[in-house]
Scaffold this motif. Structure first.
Motif, mmCIF file in Angstrom:
data_model
loop_
_atom_site.group_PDB
_atom_site.id
_atom_site.type_symbol
_atom_site.label_atom_id
_atom_site.label_comp_id
_atom_site.label_asym_id
_atom_site.label_seq_id
_atom_site.Cartn_x
_atom_site.Cartn_y
_atom_site.Cartn_z
ATOM 1 N N GLU A 37 -6.450 -1.529 -5.336
ATOM 2 C CA GLU A 37 -5.522 -0.586 -5.966
ATOM 3 C C GLU A 37 -4.680 0.121 -4.909
ATOM 4 O OE1 GLU A 37 -7.828 2.090 -8.342
ATOM 5 O OE2 GLU A 37 -8.324 0.543 -9.813
ATOM 6 N N VAL A 38 -3.435 0.376 -5.249
ATOM 7 C CA VAL A 38 -2.531 1.096 -4.357
ATOM 8 C C VAL A 38 -2.608 2.578 -4.705
ATOM 9 C CG1 VAL A 38 -0.119 1.404 -3.675
ATOM 10 C CG2 VAL A 38 -1.020 -0.894 -4.088
ATOM 11 N N CYS A 39 -2.782 3.398 -3.686
ATOM 12 C CA CYS A 39 -2.894 4.842 -3.864
ATOM 13 C C CYS A 39 -1.649 5.518 -3.306
ATOM 14 C CB CYS A 39 -4.123 5.374 -3.132
ATOM 15 S SG CYS A 39 -5.678 4.648 -3.689
ATOM 16 N N ASP A 40 -1.147 6.475 -4.040
ATOM 17 C CA ASP A 40 -0.034 7.292 -3.566
ATOM 18 C C ASP A 40 -0.602 8.582 -2.986
ATOM 19 O OD1 ASP A 40 2.220 5.688 -4.466
ATOM 20 O OD2 ASP A 40 1.574 6.204 -6.493
ATOM 21 N N TYR A 41 -0.099 8.974 -1.822
ATOM 22 C CA TYR A 41 -0.556 10.213 -1.197
ATOM 23 C C TYR A 41 0.508 10.701 -0.233
ATOM 24 C CZ TYR A 41 -1.667 7.310 2.885
ATOM 25 O OH TYR A 41 -1.584 6.460 3.947
ATOM 26 N N ARG A 42 0.287 11.850 0.327
ATOM 27 C CA ARG A 42 1.197 12.415 1.326
ATOM 28 C C ARG A 42 0.428 12.637 2.630
ATOM 29 N NH1 ARG A 42 6.048 13.990 -0.486
ATOM 30 N NH2 ARG A 42 6.319 14.142 -2.735
ATOM 31 N N THR A 43 1.099 12.371 3.738
ATOM 32 C CA THR A 43 0.493 12.646 5.032
ATOM 33 C C THR A 43 0.445 14.161 5.239
ATOM 34 O OG1 THR A 43 2.619 12.625 6.179
ATOM 35 C CG2 THR A 43 1.437 10.507 5.999
ATOM 36 N N LEU A 44 -0.200 14.595 6.308
ATOM 37 C CA LEU A 44 -0.274 16.027 6.587
ATOM 38 C C LEU A 44 1.108 16.642 6.774
ATOM 39 C CD1 LEU A 44 -3.356 16.175 8.979
ATOM 40 C CD2 LEU A 44 -3.240 16.865 6.581
ATOM 41 N N THR A 47 4.947 13.508 4.207
ATOM 42 C CA THR A 47 5.631 12.238 3.967
ATOM 43 C C THR A 47 4.872 11.426 2.917
ATOM 44 O OG1 THR A 47 6.319 12.222 6.280
ATOM 45 C CG2 THR A 47 6.515 10.144 5.068
ATOM 46 N N PRO A 48 5.549 11.015 1.838
ATOM 47 C CA PRO A 48 4.859 10.208 0.823
ATOM 48 C C PRO A 48 4.520 8.814 1.356
ATOM 49 C CG PRO A 48 7.142 10.651 0.175
ATOM 50 C CD PRO A 48 6.924 11.300 1.492
ATOM 51 N N GLN A 49 3.355 8.318 0.975
ATOM 52 C CA GLN A 49 2.902 6.993 1.396
ATOM 53 C C GLN A 49 2.261 6.275 0.220
ATOM 54 O OE1 GLN A 49 3.414 5.617 4.376
ATOM 55 N NE2 GLN A 49 4.305 7.473 5.228
ATOM 56 N N ARG A 50 2.241 4.954 0.300
ATOM 57 C CA ARG A 50 1.525 4.097 -0.649
ATOM 58 C C ARG A 50 0.699 3.136 0.185
ATOM 59 N NH1 ARG A 50 3.193 3.623 -5.860
ATOM 60 N NH2 ARG A 50 2.642 1.436 -5.934
ATOM 61 N N GLN A 51 -0.583 3.046 -0.127
ATOM 62 C CA GLN A 51 -1.467 2.204 0.672
ATOM 63 C C GLN A 51 -2.589 1.678 -0.218
ATOM 64 O OE1 GLN A 51 -0.416 3.047 4.081
ATOM 65 N NE2 GLN A 51 -1.242 1.071 4.660
ATOM 66 N N ARG A 52 -3.015 0.464 0.070
ATOM 67 C CA ARG A 52 -4.166 -0.068 -0.671
ATOM 68 C C ARG A 52 -5.416 0.727 -0.285
ATOM 69 N NH1 ARG A 52 -2.357 -4.422 -3.129
ATOM 70 N NH2 ARG A 52 -1.002 -5.892 -2.079
ATOM 71 N N ARG A 53 -6.273 0.932 -1.276
ATOM 72 C CA ARG A 53 -7.499 1.694 -1.047
ATOM 73 C C ARG A 53 -8.324 1.077 0.080
ATOM 74 N NH1 ARG A 53 -9.236 2.659 -6.016
ATOM 75 N NH2 ARG A 53 -8.576 4.812 -5.976
ATOM 76 N N ARG A 54 -8.385 -0.255 0.153
ATOM 77 C CA ARG A 54 -9.184 -0.896 1.211
ATOM 78 C C ARG A 54 -8.649 -0.544 2.595
ATOM 79 N NH1 ARG A 54 -6.191 -5.267 2.923
ATOM 80 N NH2 ARG A 54 -4.865 -6.188 1.338
ATOM 81 N N GLU A 55 -7.333 -0.408 2.717
ATOM 82 C CA GLU A 55 -6.739 -0.034 4.002
ATOM 83 C C GLU A 55 -7.037 1.428 4.330
ATOM 84 O OE1 GLU A 55 -2.661 -1.049 3.326
ATOM 85 O OE2 GLU A 55 -2.994 -3.170 3.792
ATOM 86 N N ILE A 56 -6.998 2.281 3.331
ATOM 87 C CA ILE A 56 -7.314 3.696 3.543
ATOM 88 C C ILE A 56 -8.770 3.844 3.977
ATOM 89 C CG2 ILE A 56 -7.545 5.950 2.417
ATOM 90 C CD1 ILE A 56 -5.144 5.062 0.621
ATOM 91 N N LEU A 57 -9.654 3.098 3.331
ATOM 92 C CA LEU A 57 -11.072 3.169 3.698
ATOM 93 C C LEU A 57 -11.309 2.604 5.095
ATOM 94 C CD1 LEU A 57 -12.698 2.245 0.285
ATOM 95 C CD2 LEU A 57 -12.731 4.479 1.429
ATOM 96 N N ALA A 58 -10.628 1.533 5.431
ATOM 97 C CA ALA A 58 -10.752 0.990 6.793
ATOM 98 C C ALA A 58 -10.302 2.041 7.802
ATOM 99 C CB ALA A 58 -9.930 -0.290 6.930
ATOM 100 N N HIS A 59 -9.232 2.725 7.472
ATOM 101 C CA HIS A 59 -8.735 3.801 8.325
ATOM 102 C C HIS A 59 -9.771 4.917 8.455
ATOM 103 C CE1 HIS A 59 -6.058 6.835 9.966
ATOM 104 N NE2 HIS A 59 -6.376 7.615 8.962
#
Length: 96
Positions: A37-44, A47-59
């Protein structure tokens, strides 16, 4: 404001074990499709970002290494005045 959250190592260790359990439980509760799933969020910085959950978890699991400064310190010792970012999400964004 104090950055000291725990007064001693045993308290810090207990909190870390508890947090690791919470994170592990969350990840184990995800379905295979949830990882894609792609998650929408903002950096600190907002800045708006879209990233796959697996990439966020890897991060998440990789990022503490960067913040401990190990890799950055080694590059600095080797004479690199300002190394490129070692942030996994930035690298993934740059790869497209």
């Amino acid at each position: 404001m104090s950055a000291i959250l725990f007064d001693d190592l045993p308290s810090l260790h207990a909190a870390r074990v508890e947090e690791d359990g919470r994170i592990t439980g969350f990840v184990q509760g995800l379905t295979e499709s949830a990882f894609e799933e792609v998650c929408d969020y903002r950096t600190l910085s907002g800045t708006p970002q879209r990233q796959r959950r697996r990439e966020i978890l890897a991060h998440l699991f990789n990022h503490e290494t960067h913040h401990r400064g190990q890799a950055h310190a080694i590059l600095t010792l080797l004479g690199v005045s300002e190394p490129d970012s070692l942030d996994l999400l930035i690298m993934l964004r740059e790869q497209g």
